[in-house]
Design a protein around this motif. Structure first.
Motif, PDB file in Angstrom:
ATOM      1  N   ASN A  79     -55.651 -15.174 -80.918  1.00  0.00           N
ATOM      2  CA  ASN A  79     -57.101 -14.517 -80.692  1.00  0.00           C
ATOM      3  C   ASN A  79     -56.112 -12.500 -80.826  1.00  0.00           C
ATOM      4  O   ASN A  79     -57.766 -11.889 -82.075  1.00  0.00           O
ATOM      5  N   PHE A  80     -55.192 -12.427 -80.508  1.00  0.00           N
ATOM      6  CA  PHE A  80     -55.086 -11.022 -80.501  1.00  0.00           C
ATOM      7  C   PHE A  80     -54.297 -11.230 -81.813  1.00  0.00           C
ATOM      8  O   PHE A  80     -54.415  -9.746 -82.603  1.00  0.00           O
ATOM      9  N   GLN A  81     -53.070 -12.009 -82.745  1.00  0.00           N
ATOM     10  CA  GLN A  81     -53.334 -11.374 -83.829  1.00  0.00           C
ATOM     11  C   GLN A  81     -53.850 -11.016 -85.194  1.00  0.00           C
ATOM     12  O   GLN A  81     -54.460 -11.073 -85.985  1.00  0.00           O
ATOM     13  N   ASN A  82     -55.209 -12.264 -84.819  1.00  0.00           N
ATOM     14  CA  ASN A  82     -56.101 -12.421 -85.676  1.00  0.00           C
ATOM     15  C   ASN A  82     -56.789 -11.352 -85.743  1.00  0.00           C
ATOM     16  O   ASN A  82     -57.460 -10.540 -86.891  1.00  0.00           O
ATOM     17  N   ARG A  83     -57.560 -11.374 -84.245  1.00  0.00           N
ATOM     18  CA  ARG A  83     -58.023  -9.491 -84.070  1.00  0.00           C
ATOM     19  C   ARG A  83     -57.360  -8.179 -85.147  1.00  0.00           C
ATOM     20  O   ARG A  83     -57.969  -7.488 -85.848  1.00  0.00           O
ATOM     21  N   ILE A  84     -56.083  -7.871 -85.045  1.00  0.00           N
ATOM     22  CA  ILE A  84     -55.931  -7.411 -85.800  1.00  0.00           C
ATOM     23  C   ILE A  84     -55.406  -7.225 -86.894  1.00  0.00           C
ATOM     24  O   ILE A  84     -55.669  -6.311 -87.357  1.00  0.00           O
TER      25      ILE A  84
ATOM     26  N   ASP B 182     -56.294  -1.234 -79.000  1.00  0.00           N
ATOM     27  CA  ASP B 182     -54.813  -0.258 -79.281  1.00  0.00           C
ATOM     28  C   ASP B 182     -53.564  -1.297 -78.021  1.00  0.00           C
ATOM     29  O   ASP B 182     -52.379  -1.945 -78.015  1.00  0.00           O
ATOM     30  N   PHE B 183     -54.494  -2.043 -77.211  1.00  0.00           N
ATOM     31  CA  PHE B 183     -53.294  -3.096 -75.919  1.00  0.00           C
ATOM     32  C   PHE B 183     -52.873  -4.129 -76.947  1.00  0.00           C
ATOM     33  O   PHE B 183     -51.964  -4.979 -76.642  1.00  0.00           O
ATOM     34  N   ALA B 184     -53.552  -4.656 -78.141  1.00  0.00           N
ATOM     35  CA  ALA B 184     -53.597  -5.944 -78.263  1.00  0.00           C
ATOM     36  C   ALA B 184     -52.370  -5.594 -79.806  1.00  0.00           C
ATOM     37  O   ALA B 184     -51.810  -6.249 -79.207  1.00  0.00           O
ATOM     38  N   ARG B 185     -52.723  -4.442 -80.374  1.00  0.00           N
ATOM     39  CA  ARG B 185     -50.960  -3.936 -81.292  1.00  0.00           C
ATOM     40  C   ARG B 185     -49.342  -3.898 -79.800  1.00  0.00           C
ATOM     41  O   ARG B 185     -48.758  -4.529 -80.278  1.00  0.00           O
ATOM     42  N   ARG B 186     -50.222  -3.154 -78.912  1.00  0.00           N
ATOM     43  CA  ARG B 186     -49.176  -3.195 -77.682  1.00  0.00           C
ATOM     44  C   ARG B 186     -48.351  -3.885 -77.928  1.00  0.00           C
ATOM     45  O   ARG B 186     -47.295  -4.125 -77.760  1.00  0.00           O
ATOM     46  N   PHE B 187     -49.083  -4.802 -77.359  1.00  0.00           N
ATOM     47  CA  PHE B 187     -48.826  -6.193 -76.882  1.00  0.00           C
ATOM     48  C   PHE B 187     -48.081  -7.524 -77.883  1.00  0.00           C
ATOM     49  O   PHE B 187     -47.005  -7.893 -77.534  1.00  0.00           O
TER      50      PHE B 187
END
Length: 835
Positions: free
Chosen positions: A233-238, A202-207
């Motif tokens: 990492n964040f975009q890869n994770r999403i 949730d944080f990753a998407r918002r960020f």
């Protein structure tokens, strides 16, 4: 007495299913709604870290280092589409806007390279400074000689290196690039360190949305040609989560559509969709509802269970409804239902318990993902069979009310005798030579499989197990453009003194392993802050003095001017280091410092991965020996740990699953010879899998290895149902058995194949590998259990006839192969009814 109680319970169950089917349907709907409410809270976690238990040292280290580092990686924004000058200006403005956001810890883009150029001499080892001083002494002497009008160069001695050559030889490379960009400046990169972690989706998407939105706002205001992309990492994770969810959704949908087609093709009845499908849905919803209560999330191994449970769950409903409509030709609805349930329940429970036992064996594995898969799959199979027999009879009763299969015959006193049922006709007997040829062909392929089994390998390229997404491809591109990997191992130590000790240990491990070493270089604050200031100061003072005595003409050399600026620089401490460099190596709470270790290999190959992890373990042990306790954050080390666990668990789990299947069948049949007869074709089919893998170039990996014990459980169902029905009908009935129960077995096998085969459309390569090996396994075990096994029964039957052990009279036969002398009494085997 026990039998009487069981009989009364069975009659009461049938009465409830026939008289109150809507109550049963309502209760099932309430249970399914509860399961759906819980299952909807499940989240998918695609990281390989989720495959290990939280208590594993690698996971504990990762958690501790991530907390100290302020998260686990960066969000990388790639800007392009404008001129290099305007891209630089855009990046500078965007950096300021992003760092003003409360969700952003800091942004890396540009670095004070001039600081390191000015202090370059203080970063050279004292020994290198001594060599530099000697080279400069020779050049200064030469320059003085050339400036002396009375000096005559006879050419006997070659001139020493120029100041430019000396600079190229001794000046260190800048420890960082001036800015993060590609070589021609057409792409610029901003690395954002957020306040949260990539594991919080949730944080990753918002960020990511906030960061890209801020960048697009700036570009729309002043830089309309600039376009943005994101990786890290964040975009890869999403994107990994989106890709996996899409894969599983498509696979589940395709599996369901194929299953619907198979059910309609086999039964030619619309009602079969409800009879077979609704219990499967109820079982799956309950399974994943319990998954949320017990685990809370799915991972890359458990995520594909929906498609698998669809294939497994359909089987029980298929056998039930096909047997019901077979009996309905000659019986009333109530009698047909009682006969179908009574005739198939024993075989269904045997196969379900066998399946569950094979799955539950996975809970013995050290590999955490196998534990979870075994628990959920075993539970799902048991819930599927219970749902099929709790809900299926009521659905059949409702179907009869809505559209009767046929009008029941009048009472015997008023109606003509019922004609003999069609299945009692004379079934065509295949020539013995054909049966022998079939059996020999399967055995021959199994022998071939045994011969080539040693050639089969384990997939060593980790890239073939990753999900493909735009962010992952962009990540590879950025890594290539920057010329260094973005994923070094990170060591957390208490201070710079401990960092120096660890760097020395790394150097010793590298030297010890020689050509086999996979260490490239280390970086820490020790490399960026001058040490041994006294020795270095002596050498730099000598160089300063040396450069003061040069002729005026020599100062026209630009390199000499640089040297003069370097020798005038003063030593500095940690506080003077540019903050954009320092913060990469400092813990967020100020307690601890990081040491980065870069690999010399890609670490995609598991052989390199194993060497990398082993050498890191040597560093950890060496650090402990000198009193340094440190934590290591390294995804490659975690991947190596997973590989080691799967390699260790694989043989144990496979043999334990085989033993579990054998024991469950033995308990069900209560005869060693009968058990060997039923399980032998299964193991023969599993042996054929090696040949199939060889011919189609399919390899095992730590994701698809979970399928092997599953195949044992799935394939034995066909043998169990065929044998129970054959035992019920007796020798001479193989044509009828293969026509009815064999057809149901084919439909069940195809539904299982559909469940796995649907994964072939997945973008995630690991999921595709599951579909490949499972599809091969289903086909190979089908050869053993549904092709070889009936041929074997027919050959055994004919051999008994020749020996005079089977007595026939006008179409009637004894109801046993008489495999056990103790069971040769008439009717002993007929007590076990099945499809």
């Amino acid at each position: 007495m026990a039998r009487s109680l069981r009989q009364r319970w069975f009659e009461g169950f049938i009465q409830t299913a026939v008289s109150r089917p809507w109550y049963v349907l309502l209760i099932s709907a309430l249970l399914a709604a509860g399961g759906m409410a819980l299952a909807s809270r499940l989240e998918f976690r695609g990281s390989f870290v989720e495959l290990l238990p939280q208590g594993a040292r690698e996971v504990q280290d990762l958690t501790r280092v991530s907390q100290k580092a302020g998260g686990d990686g960066y969000l990388v924004i790639v800007a392009k589409g404008d001129t290099p000058e305007r891209l630089k200006a855009y990046a500078r403005e965007l950096k300021g806007r992003l760092e003003a956001l409360p969700e952003v810890r800091y942004v890396e883009h540009s670095y004070d390279v001039e600081f390191f150029k000015r202090h370059a001499l203080w970063l050279l080892p004292a020994e290198t400074l001594a060599e530099l001083r000697a080279d400069l002494t020779a050049r200064v002497r030469y320059e003085r000689q050339q400036a002396n009008p009375f000096y005559i160069d006879l050419g006997a001695t070659p001139p020493p290196p120029t100041f430019e050559e000396i600079a190229q030889k001794h000046s260190p490379n800048a420890p960082v690039h001036e800015s993060l960009a590609n070589a021609d400046g057409t792409e610029v990169y901003l690395m954002l360190k957020p306040m949260g972690t990539a594991g919080d989706l949730d944080f990753a998407r918002r960020f990511v949305e906030l960061a890209l939105g801020t960048g697009r706002t700036l570009s729309s205001e002043r830089y309309p040609a600039v376009t943005l992309e994101a990786t890290g990492n964040f975009q890869n994770r999403i994107e990994e989560d989106a890709v996996m969810r899409g894969d599983l959704s498509r696979a589940g949908t395709l599996s369901a559509l194929i299953a619907i087609g198979l059910i309609l093709l086999a039964t030619r009845r619309i009602a079969a969709l409800a009879v077979v499908g609704l219990p499967v849905v109820v079982g799956i919803l309950l399974t994943f509802g319990i998954a949320w209560l017990a685990i809370g999330h799915l991972n890359v191994v458990t995520g594909f269970l929906v498609a698998i449970l669809i294939g497994l769950g359909i089987e029980y409903g298929v056998h039930l409804c096909m047997r019901y409509w077979e009996e309905r030709r000659t019986r009333s609805a109530r009698e047909a239902l009682a006969t179908a349930v009574g005739g198939t329940f024993s075989g269904a429970m045997t196969s379900a318990v066998t399946n569950a036992a094979a799955f539950f064996v996975l809970m013995l594995a050290q590999f955490h993902a196998f534990n979870q898969f075994g628990f959920l799959a075993g539970l799902g199979v048991l819930l599927a069979v219970l749902a099929a027999y709790a809900l299926g009879p009521s659905l059949l009763a409702i179907a009869e009310r809505l559209r009767p299969a046929r009008v029941d015959a009048a009472p015997a006193s008023e109606a003509a005798p019922v004609a003999p049922p069609k299945p009692e006709r004379e079934w065509r007997r295949w020539p013995t030579s054909v049966l022998v040829l079939i059996a020999l062909a399967v055995v021959g392929f199994a022998a071939f499989s045994v011969s080539i089994a040693p050639r089969l390998g384990f997939e060593t390229d980790m890239r073939k197990l990753k999900g493909d997404s735009p962010a992952s491809r962009l990540d590879d591109h950025v890594t290539e453009q920057l010329g260094q990997p973005l994923n070094p191992a990170i060591f957390l130590v208490d201070d710079l003194g401990q960092a120096a000790k660890v760097e020395q240990i790394i150097a010793e491990v590298k030297q010890k392993n020689g050509a086999d070493s996979v260490f490239l270089r280390t970086t820490s604050l020790n490399d960026l802050v001058p040490g041994d200031v006294e020795r270095r100061g002596v050498e730099i003072t000598g160089i300063r003095t040396l450069l003061r005595g040069l002729p005026e003409a020599a100062y026209e050399d630009p390199r000499l001017k640089e040297f003069q600026g370097m020798v005038e620089a003063k030593p500095y401490g940690l506080d003077a280091l540019p903050v954009e460099v320092r913060r990469r190596f400092e813990a967020t709470d100020g307690k601890g410092t990081f040491l980065l270790l870069f690999p010399s290999v890609s670490n995609y190959d598991t052989k390199d991965l194993t060497r990398w992890a082993a050498q890191i373990d040597q560093v950890v042990e060496g650090a402990k020996a000198v009193g340094v306790e440190m934590s290591v954050l390294d995804s490659n080390r975690i991947a190596s740990r997973i590989f080691a666990l799967v390699s260790a668990d694989g043989p144990l789990i496979l043999w334990a699953a085989a033993a579990a299947v054998f024991l469950v069948i033995l308990v069900s049949l209560r005869s060693l010879k009968r058990t060997l007869l039923v399980t032998g074709p299964l193991f023969l089919g599993m042996t054929c899998l090696a040949g199939g893998m060889y011919l189609f170039d399919v390899q095992l990996n730590f994701i698809n290895a979970v399928v092997l014990p599953n195949l044992l459980a799935i394939a034995v169902d066909n043998s169990v149902h065929l044998y129970h029905r054959y035992e019920e009908e007796g020798p001479g009935s193989l044509g009828k058995v293969v026509r009815h129960t064999g057809l149901a077995a084919v439909v069940a096998t195809l539904s299982n194949a559909a469940g796995y085969g649907a994964l072939l459309i997945a973008n995630h390569q690991g999921l595709r590998s599951i579909g490949q090996i499972a599809l091969l396994g289903v086909v190979c075990t089908f050869l053993g259990t549904t092709v070889f096994f009936p041929a074997l029964l027919a050959l055994l039957e004919r051999w008994k006839e020749r020996k005079g052990l089977l007595v026939t009279r006008e179409g009637a036969v004894v109801r046993s192969l008489d495999l056990d002398a103790a069971e040769s009494e008439a009717g002993s085997s007929g007590e076990r009814k099945s499809a």
